[in-house]
Design a protein around this motif. Structure first.
Motif: not given
Length: 346
Positions: A146-152, A143
């Motif tokens: 790939e830059g797919s982690w947007k928020n907690w 994540a």
């Protein structure tokens, strides 16, 4: 037969005196190579390309011994073709399933390994795999990359605690016991199966299972540490995996051929297993490509002993065995039942 044109040129021997002549098949840590150069007329593999069997045979001509690694397949046919000057094969490894021990013994060759010195490093990697698999580290790292982690998120990427889990150890040798010691600090209870039950002082609070089936059934997390033998190959298969609790975790730092890839991949893909952690593989480095597609597979490239301190210790242990042999003493880590003394062959 001359060495392959793509192979690195041999290094210059340390001397042309009475030093034993040694072929080292892979590049080793600098301190190990320096010690070897001081004690032997040694040919180093400075480019670290894996030698073909023909290249090993060509470069073994005139040598007294070989220092090999797990990447070298020293099978019966190669042993039969070795020049008569070869008297010892020292392996830079604790496992020696890459060497045909029976063929070596039949020819009177000594074979040695390097136990003890890689126990802690490999146990550390086993704990890394356990924690990485339990906490979904592979998906988390993907994540980020790939830059797919947007928020907690309160329910995002939830793993599972290892504290309170039953850790099954398949093979309670040096490394298995070192893993148990570490796992206790994380609050895991220890279960194990071994060819022989441990004495009480080594068993401590671990629960012994007399059968493989009993261990699998009692393991929320199973860590594989047995040797690769005809009896253990494909021991992790569809039948044994089906005995594990739903959502269990399996890790392997032993040998890849203990696992049936089809069965393990199917168990993970179906959700039967929650996650897996692997440091060893069948046919490595050409692993089954399906592993790369599984988000809950925490994968490492055979890093078990990969610290500078440990690899130095392994090299020094291999050289200790060679030194003893060429001095006319029995090597500390001899794994063949008999061998020729240095004075019995030219």
């Amino acid at each position: 037969m001359s060495p392959s044109p793509s192979s690195p040129p041999p290094s210059s021997p340390a001397s042309s005196g009475n030093h034993p002549r040694l072929l080292v098949t892979r590049k080793l840590p600098a301190a190990v190579e320096a010690r070897a150069l001081g004690s032997y007329d040694v040919e180093l593999n400075t480019g670290d390309a894996v030698m073909s069997r023909d290249e090993i045979l060509a470069r073994a001509a005139g040598k007294d011994g070989l220092l090999v690694t797990v990447a070298d397949r020293i099978d019966g046919a190669l042993i039969a073709a070795l020049p008569p000057s070869i008297r010892i094969i020292a392996s830079f490894s604790v496992g020696y399933d890459h060497i045909d021990i029976e063929a070596a013994a039949a020819r009177g060759l000594a074979v040695t390994n390097t136990p003890d010195v890689l126990t802690d490093a490999t146990a550390d990697i086993a704990l890394l795999l356990i924690l990485g698999a339990a906490r979904g580290a592979a998906s988390g790292m993907a994540a980020i990359r790939e830059g797919s982690w947007k928020n907690w998120a309160p329910t995002g990427m939830l793993g599972t605690d290892v504290g309170g889990k039953r850790l099954g150890i398949l093979g309670m040798g040096r490394i298995g016991r070192a893993v148990a010691k570490r796992a206790r600090a994380f609050g895991m209870s220890i279960h194990y199966h071994n060819r022989h039950r441990l004495p009480p002082d080594r068993e401590e609070d671990a629960i012994y299972h007399s059968s493989v089936e009993g261990l699998f059934a009692a393991s929320d997390i199973l860590s594989v540490h047995c040797a690769s033998t005809p009896e253990t190959r494909r021991l992790v298969n569809a039948q044994t995996l089906a005995l594990m609790p739903e959502g269990a975790i399996l890790v392997n730092t032993a040998r890849g051929d203990i696992v049936d890839d089809d069965a393990l991949i199917a168990a993970l893909a179906s959700g039967r297993l929650r996650a897996i952690g692997l440091d060893v593989y069948n046919n490595e480095p050409n692993i089954d490509p399906r592993y790369r597609t599984l988000p809950d597979a925490f994968l490492l490239p055979h890093l078990g002993s990969a610290t500078l301190e440990t690899r130095n210790a392994m090299g020094f242990r291999a050289l200790d065995n060679l030194d003893a042999f060429f001095a006319g003493r029995e090597p500390l880590d001899l794994v063949t039942p008999r061998c020729r003394s240095p004075s019995s062959a030219s």
